[in-house]
Design an enzyme around this catalytic site. Sequence first.
Site, PDB file in Angstrom:
ATOM      1  N   ARG A  60       0.821  -1.200   0.000  1.00 13.66           N
ATOM      2  CA  ARG A  60       0.000   0.000   0.000  1.00 13.66           C
ATOM      3  C   ARG A  60       0.860   1.258   0.000  1.00 13.66           C
ATOM      4  O   ARG A  60       2.028   1.234   0.375  1.00 13.66           O
ATOM      5  CB  ARG A  60      -0.904   0.016   1.243  1.00 13.66           C
ATOM      6  CG  ARG A  60      -1.994  -1.033   1.242  1.00 13.66           C
ATOM      7  CD  ARG A  60      -2.834  -0.937   2.517  1.00 13.66           C
ATOM      8  NE  ARG A  60      -2.070  -1.307   3.701  1.00 13.66           N
ATOM      9  CZ  ARG A  60      -1.540  -0.453   4.557  1.00 13.66           C
ATOM     10  NH1 ARG A  60      -1.700   0.854   4.372  1.00 13.66           N
ATOM     11  NH2 ARG A  60      -0.859  -0.875   5.608  1.00 13.66           N
ATOM     12  N   LYS A 200      -8.872  -2.023   0.867  1.00 13.16           N
ATOM     13  CA  LYS A 200      -8.674  -1.132   2.002  1.00 13.16           C
ATOM     14  C   LYS A 200      -9.463   0.164   1.844  1.00 13.16           C
ATOM     15  O   LYS A 200      -9.798   0.818   2.841  1.00 13.16           O
ATOM     16  CB  LYS A 200      -7.186  -0.840   2.194  1.00 13.16           C
ATOM     17  CG  LYS A 200      -6.396  -2.034   2.716  1.00 13.16           C
ATOM     18  CD  LYS A 200      -6.973  -2.565   4.031  1.00 13.16           C
ATOM     19  CE  LYS A 200      -6.114  -3.682   4.613  1.00 13.16           C
ATOM     20  NZ  LYS A 200      -6.731  -4.303   5.821  1.00 13.16           N
ATOM     21  N   HIS A 219     -10.140  -3.899  12.601  1.00  9.17           N
ATOM     22  CA  HIS A 219      -9.094  -4.491  11.771  1.00  9.17           C
ATOM     23  C   HIS A 219      -8.668  -5.777  12.467  1.00  9.17           C
ATOM     24  O   HIS A 219      -7.704  -5.816  13.222  1.00  9.17           O
ATOM     25  CB  HIS A 219      -7.920  -3.522  11.622  1.00  9.17           C
ATOM     26  CG  HIS A 219      -6.904  -3.960  10.621  1.00  9.17           C
ATOM     27  ND1 HIS A 219      -5.583  -3.624  10.704  1.00  9.17           N
ATOM     28  CD2 HIS A 219      -7.018  -4.715   9.495  1.00  9.17           C
ATOM     29  CE1 HIS A 219      -4.920  -4.136   9.684  1.00  9.17           C
ATOM     30  NE2 HIS A 219      -5.778  -4.814   8.939  1.00  9.17           N
ATOM     31  N   SER A 239      -1.033  -5.912   9.480  1.00  7.24           N
ATOM     32  CA  SER A 239      -0.557  -6.922   8.541  1.00  7.24           C
ATOM     33  C   SER A 239       0.745  -7.534   9.043  1.00  7.24           C
ATOM     34  O   SER A 239       1.645  -6.834   9.498  1.00  7.24           O
ATOM     35  CB  SER A 239      -0.343  -6.280   7.171  1.00  7.24           C
ATOM     36  OG  SER A 239       0.191  -7.208   6.270  1.00  7.24           O
ATOM     37  N   LYS A 243      -2.945 -12.410  11.924  1.00  8.22           N
ATOM     38  CA  LYS A 243      -4.413 -12.478  11.929  1.00  8.22           C
ATOM     39  C   LYS A 243      -4.929 -13.649  11.108  1.00  8.22           C
ATOM     40  O   LYS A 243      -5.775 -14.416  11.556  1.00  8.22           O
ATOM     41  CB  LYS A 243      -5.018 -11.179  11.382  1.00  8.22           C
ATOM     42  CG  LYS A 243      -4.777  -9.943  12.213  1.00  8.22           C
ATOM     43  CD  LYS A 243      -5.648  -8.776  11.787  1.00  8.22           C
ATOM     44  CE  LYS A 243      -5.575  -8.452  10.306  1.00  8.22           C
ATOM     45  NZ  LYS A 243      -4.218  -8.105   9.861  1.00  8.22           N
ATOM     46  N   THR A 244      -4.428 -13.775   9.871  1.00 10.53           N
ATOM     47  CA  THR A 244      -4.912 -14.838   8.992  1.00 10.53           C
ATOM     48  C   THR A 244      -4.490 -16.206   9.506  1.00 10.53           C
ATOM     49  O   THR A 244      -5.299 -17.140   9.597  1.00 10.53           O
ATOM     50  CB  THR A 244      -4.380 -14.623   7.566  1.00 10.53           C
ATOM     51  OG1 THR A 244      -4.851 -13.368   7.071  1.00 10.53           O
ATOM     52  CG2 THR A 244      -4.848 -15.733   6.633  1.00 10.53           C
ATOM     53  N   ASP A 258      -9.659 -10.492   8.228  1.00 14.78           N
ATOM     54  CA  ASP A 258      -9.046  -9.161   8.223  1.00 14.78           C
ATOM     55  C   ASP A 258      -9.939  -8.021   8.699  1.00 14.78           C
ATOM     56  O   ASP A 258      -9.462  -7.132   9.383  1.00 14.78           O
ATOM     57  CB  ASP A 258      -8.537  -8.841   6.817  1.00 14.78           C
ATOM     58  CG  ASP A 258      -7.587  -7.659   6.777  1.00 14.78           C
ATOM     59  OD1 ASP A 258      -6.776  -7.519   7.717  1.00 14.78           O
ATOM     60  OD2 ASP A 258      -7.653  -6.877   5.829  1.00 14.78           O
ATOM     61  N   ARG A 324       1.547 -12.450  -1.660  1.00 16.13           N
ATOM     62  CA  ARG A 324       0.240 -12.798  -1.112  1.00 16.13           C
ATOM     63  C   ARG A 324      -0.570 -13.684  -2.054  1.00 16.13           C
ATOM     64  O   ARG A 324      -0.259 -13.777  -3.246  1.00 16.13           O
ATOM     65  CB  ARG A 324      -0.579 -11.530  -0.813  1.00 16.13           C
ATOM     66  CG  ARG A 324      -0.072 -10.717   0.361  1.00 16.13           C
ATOM     67  CD  ARG A 324      -0.920  -9.485   0.584  1.00 16.13           C
ATOM     68  NE  ARG A 324      -0.453  -8.691   1.696  1.00 16.13           N
ATOM     69  CZ  ARG A 324      -0.926  -8.765   2.945  1.00 16.13           C
ATOM     70  NH1 ARG A 324      -1.890  -9.626   3.223  1.00 16.13           N
ATOM     71  NH2 ARG A 324      -0.464  -7.996   3.898  1.00 16.13           N
TER      72      ARG A 324
END
Length: 532
Positions: A60, A200, A219, A239, A243-244, A258, A324
């Site tokens: 990003r 996003k 988030h 990130s 989390k995943t 997410d 990713r």
Amino acid sequence: MTIGRVNPKMRLEDQGISGLAAVHYNLLEPALIEAALKRDEGRLGRGGAFIVTTGKFTGRSPKDKHVVRTPSVEDSIWWENNAAMSPEGFDALYDDMLAHMAGREYFVQDLVGGADPAHQIDVRVVTELAWHGLFIRHMLRRPDRDDLDSFVPDFTIINSPSFQADPKKHDCRSETVIAINIERKLILIGGTEYAGENKKSVFTLLNYILPGKGVMPMHCSANHAPGNPVDTAVFFGLSGTGKTTLSADPSRVLIGDDEHGWSERGTFNFEGGCYAKTINLSPEAEPEIFATTQKFGTVIENMVYHEDTYELDFDDDSLTANMRCAYPLDYISNASPKALGGHPKNIIMLTCDAFGVLPPIARLTPAQAMYHFLSGFTSKVAGTERGVTEPEPTFSTCFGAPFMPRRPEVYGNLLRDKIARHGATCWLVNTGWTGGAYGTGSRMPIKATRALLTAALDGSLAEVTFRKDPNFGFEVPVSIDGVADILLDPRRTWHDAEAYDAQAAKLVSMFAENFAQYTDFIDDDVRAAAIG
């Protein structure tokens, strides 16, 4: 020329966008892949996955994101955190982008943000790249095909990577731009092929809209116990904090990885898919996520692969450490088809501590939870943003400052009130370094993290003996089955205890300096938590 199913009263021409060579509405995955291959946007990989690279932007561009400063949002945007764009600059940007689009081919997807019908928004995404259409079909939620005949977007995103902004004319920072105009219900993205900007942008919209409805945007990833949505857990984190990985627990039902909301009825996913980091991904540690990399339509982003066999290299980060894969939620066997859960019973705040100071898990009081939520301490992991090549300690309020258009106290107060109302237990989990800081220590063992989380979620961790951490005042378990006792006491993992003490003092000082900005609006109990 138009192709695909669409509301006949809501074509792009009806939105004032005309002169395009072709518009493809709501193509399904096979057609999008066919178009992307024909346009040489990527290659077909093993199992029908689609392999792409995103050029110089492999993460990003948060400094290129702007909110248009109109009267209706003037008093509600956190301007210290969100770069402003003038309405005149946006209008010029819109006119120039539409002129640039003339004579070109575009792809439209009409999708939904939010699994709870009471709080969802309908989003039209107009993309120059066919594979961006594939990506956003995975990441947002798909309405029934019959509903497309009457679909009217609440917001429209136009993404034209080949367009270059003019900073002086368009009141932006560089040739890359992400401009959010809440009043006009438009988002314009130009100058970057990184697909994550699409999702996003929707998250930012929901972060603005939902607090006004009493809904907490988060988030976070989320899961619940099998057959028991009341036993829901959410995992806050930036990130790269896990989390995943940690929410994809085969013994629990995955709600999402997410972005979620916490409403009056419980937890709901904003998205329809997952966007998982693949660096060092293995079939042994994460079999379900690994398997998605060879499933039809999965977008493989910025990964090195063998030119002859198309075998992916999960260890080669020469393109980016932010490699990713994007896939629909139903590619995970234990995913919830409704993407709904109950009110969180456990709240886990994930931090990637590059200092090597924090323990692998700690139990937080509600006041400490508010403190750590507003602090949002972690380390930016390599590749997630432009210019980040190794972990950088940072404070990202609410574990998501780049996506927070409102002031942090808005989200903090919502979280505090919901914790108080529903009695959630809060935990701080460090997935970062142990035995030393980044460069000398090692990453926290994933098996230990999983064991600690399992014990926290099944309630057994609450029954063990805890000690009070001398640096932050939270409670840390002394011993638990399956985890080496030494790991639970970070000071003991360092070869030089005095070096640990110095590092801990440095981190405590950083926390205090960062939190000074919030002292004017926090309660006395949170202020007490801030000083240990």
